[in-house]
Scaffold this motif. Structure first.
Motif, PDB file in Angstrom:
ATOM      1  N   SER A 231      95.714 -74.720 -29.628  1.00 36.51           N
ATOM      2  CA  SER A 231      94.438 -74.557 -28.944  1.00 36.51           C
ATOM      3  C   SER A 231      93.298 -74.979 -29.864  1.00 36.51           C
ATOM      4  CB  SER A 231      94.248 -73.102 -28.510  1.00 36.51           C
ATOM      5  OG  SER A 231      92.988 -72.918 -27.907  1.00 36.51           O
ATOM      6  N   ARG A 256      94.011 -77.062 -19.168  1.00 32.91           N
ATOM      7  CA  ARG A 256      94.454 -75.677 -19.405  1.00 32.91           C
ATOM      8  C   ARG A 256      93.422 -74.671 -18.906  1.00 32.91           C
ATOM      9  NH1 ARG A 256      96.703 -77.177 -25.381  1.00 32.91           N
ATOM     10  NH2 ARG A 256      98.915 -77.392 -24.831  1.00 32.91           N
ATOM     11  N   TRP A 257      92.169 -75.014 -19.028  1.00 32.73           N
ATOM     12  CA  TRP A 257      91.122 -74.118 -18.537  1.00 32.73           C
ATOM     13  C   TRP A 257      91.214 -73.946 -17.022  1.00 32.73           C
ATOM     14  CZ3 TRP A 257      86.092 -76.273 -16.564  1.00 32.73           C
ATOM     15  CH2 TRP A 257      85.249 -75.261 -16.104  1.00 32.73           C
ATOM     16  N   THR A 258      91.498 -75.023 -16.313  1.00 33.81           N
ATOM     17  CA  THR A 258      91.491 -74.967 -14.855  1.00 33.81           C
ATOM     18  C   THR A 258      92.778 -74.377 -14.281  1.00 33.81           C
ATOM     19  OG1 THR A 258      92.263 -77.270 -14.779  1.00 33.81           O
ATOM     20  CG2 THR A 258      89.892 -76.894 -14.642  1.00 33.81           C
ATOM     21  N   ASP A 261      93.403 -70.673 -16.533  1.00 34.45           N
ATOM     22  CA  ASP A 261      92.261 -69.801 -16.822  1.00 34.45           C
ATOM     23  C   ASP A 261      92.153 -69.548 -18.325  1.00 34.45           C
ATOM     24  OD1 ASP A 261      89.986 -68.431 -16.115  1.00 34.45           O
ATOM     25  OD2 ASP A 261      91.022 -66.544 -15.722  1.00 34.45           O
ATOM     26  N   GLY A 262      92.388 -70.608 -19.099  1.00 36.42           N
ATOM     27  CA  GLY A 262      92.306 -70.516 -20.547  1.00 36.42           C
ATOM     28  C   GLY A 262      90.880 -70.640 -21.040  1.00 36.42           C
ATOM     29  N   PRO A 263      90.714 -70.836 -22.357  1.00 38.90           N
ATOM     30  CA  PRO A 263      89.358 -70.967 -22.915  1.00 38.90           C
ATOM     31  C   PRO A 263      88.624 -72.166 -22.312  1.00 38.90           C
ATOM     32  CG  PRO A 263      90.984 -70.613 -24.661  1.00 38.90           C
ATOM     33  CD  PRO A 263      91.756 -70.858 -23.404  1.00 38.90           C
ATOM     34  N   GLN A 264      87.364 -71.944 -21.974  1.00 39.61           N
ATOM     35  CA  GLN A 264      86.571 -73.022 -21.388  1.00 39.61           C
ATOM     36  C   GLN A 264      86.155 -74.016 -22.458  1.00 39.61           C
ATOM     37  OE1 GLN A 264      83.150 -71.689 -19.229  1.00 39.61           O
ATOM     38  NE2 GLN A 264      82.371 -73.742 -18.837  1.00 39.61           N
TER      39      GLN A 264
END
Length: 299
Positions: A231, A256-258, A261-264
């Motif tokens: 990451s 990964r964010w979308t 729901d990971g780090p934006q």
């Protein structure tokens, strides 16, 4: 060379009545063939007229890819699963790479999924001209169709492997948030990056065959420069900005964010990645179109 259809001259009413049957059956449009302009451009109208040929190229590539294989399209699922398993054992269990507070198996698989789409697109599209020498040298059609087909075909593999990603998300309860609606944007960003890079590399590959040997070496290192096994939020800020010059870094982080729901991603870093991708695309179209008239003689 471009083709344009324009309306032919209309005959006056009196003259039209005197024309014979063969003249009256003449087409209302004529085809005007003009030489390519000095300024390279993307002729969307011409590409649209050859859309059926593009579909044929995509269908042909799909059939050839899994022809005479035992498990067929299952390879599209097995490859990212196996790669993610290796990443999980080496980088997740032993090296303890940061995963942004996400379970490492689903973290690794989501990154590998987006990466392998880009990898397959670049490899197929960059060699598309050399793989179609008889067509390039004997038949007229927009040569851009070959790299475009090369980046569209791996989308089928991506959609098949999404089934495994959904299963992992359900198993680890890492359901996406409202940002999931932006997931197609990051796949589009990967497509634009792959297409722009492939247009440059495929044109260079016609003249310099060393390109086909350089690409695999470069692609072995690029996952580690794109944040696939780790990451980015665990890296120093200055390195994050430097890595954002690689458009695939923004693709992996945004994907990964979308979907998890990971780090934006940092908006500024994401803008840098998107800007580099668009620059690659514009340069790729310009270089490809400028080199296109010499393909048949050089290849």
């Amino acid at each position: 060379m471009t083709e344009t259809q324009v309306k032919g001259p209309q005959a006056p009413d009196r003259q039209a009545r005197r024309n014979n049957a063969s003249a009256s059956a003449r087409s209302a449009h004529v085809t005007v063939i003009r030489p390519a302009t000095n300024w390279p451009r993307l002729d969307l109208g011409e590409l649209w007229r050859f859309k059926e040929l593009l579909a044929i190229f995509i269908w042909r590539d799909l059939k050839v890819r899994y022809k005479q294989t035992v498990i067929g399209g299952v390879w599209a699922i097995f490859q990212p699963v196996f790669t993610a398993l290796v990443y999980t054992l080496i980088f997740g269990k032993f090296a303890k790479f940061p995963s942004g507070n996400l379970p490492y198996p689903v973290f690794a698989f989501s990154g590998v999924l987006a990466w392998q789409y880009f990898n397959a697109s670049l490899n197929v599209a960059s060699g598309s001209l050399l793989g179609n020498v008889p067509l390039v040298t004997r038949v007229y059609f927009p040569r851009l169709l070959l790299p475009i087909a090369g980046v569209l075909t791996p989308l089928i593999d991506l959609m098949l492997a999404l089934v495994v990603l959904v299963a992992l998300i359900a198993w680890f309860h890492t359901w996406p948030g409202p940002a999931v609606v932006l997931a197609p944007f990051f796949i589009l960003l990967a497509l634009v990056t792959a297409l722009g890079s492939s247009l440059i590399l495929s044109a260079l590959n016609v003249r310099y065959r060393d390109v086909q040997y350089v690409i695999p070496v470069f692609m072995q290192v690029l996952p580690f420069l794109s944040g696939v096994p780790y990451s980015l939020d665990g890296a120093p800020a200055k390195w994050q900005w430097l890595l954002s010059l690689n458009p695939i870094t923004g693709v992996i982080a945004g994907w990964r964010w979308t979907v998890l729901d990971g780090p934006q991603p940092v908006p500024g870093q994401l803008a840098v990645s998107a800007g580099v991708a668009l620059t690659l695309f514009v340069i790729g179209v310009a270089y490809f179109r400028r080199s296109e008239p010499r393909f048949a003689d050089t290849i």
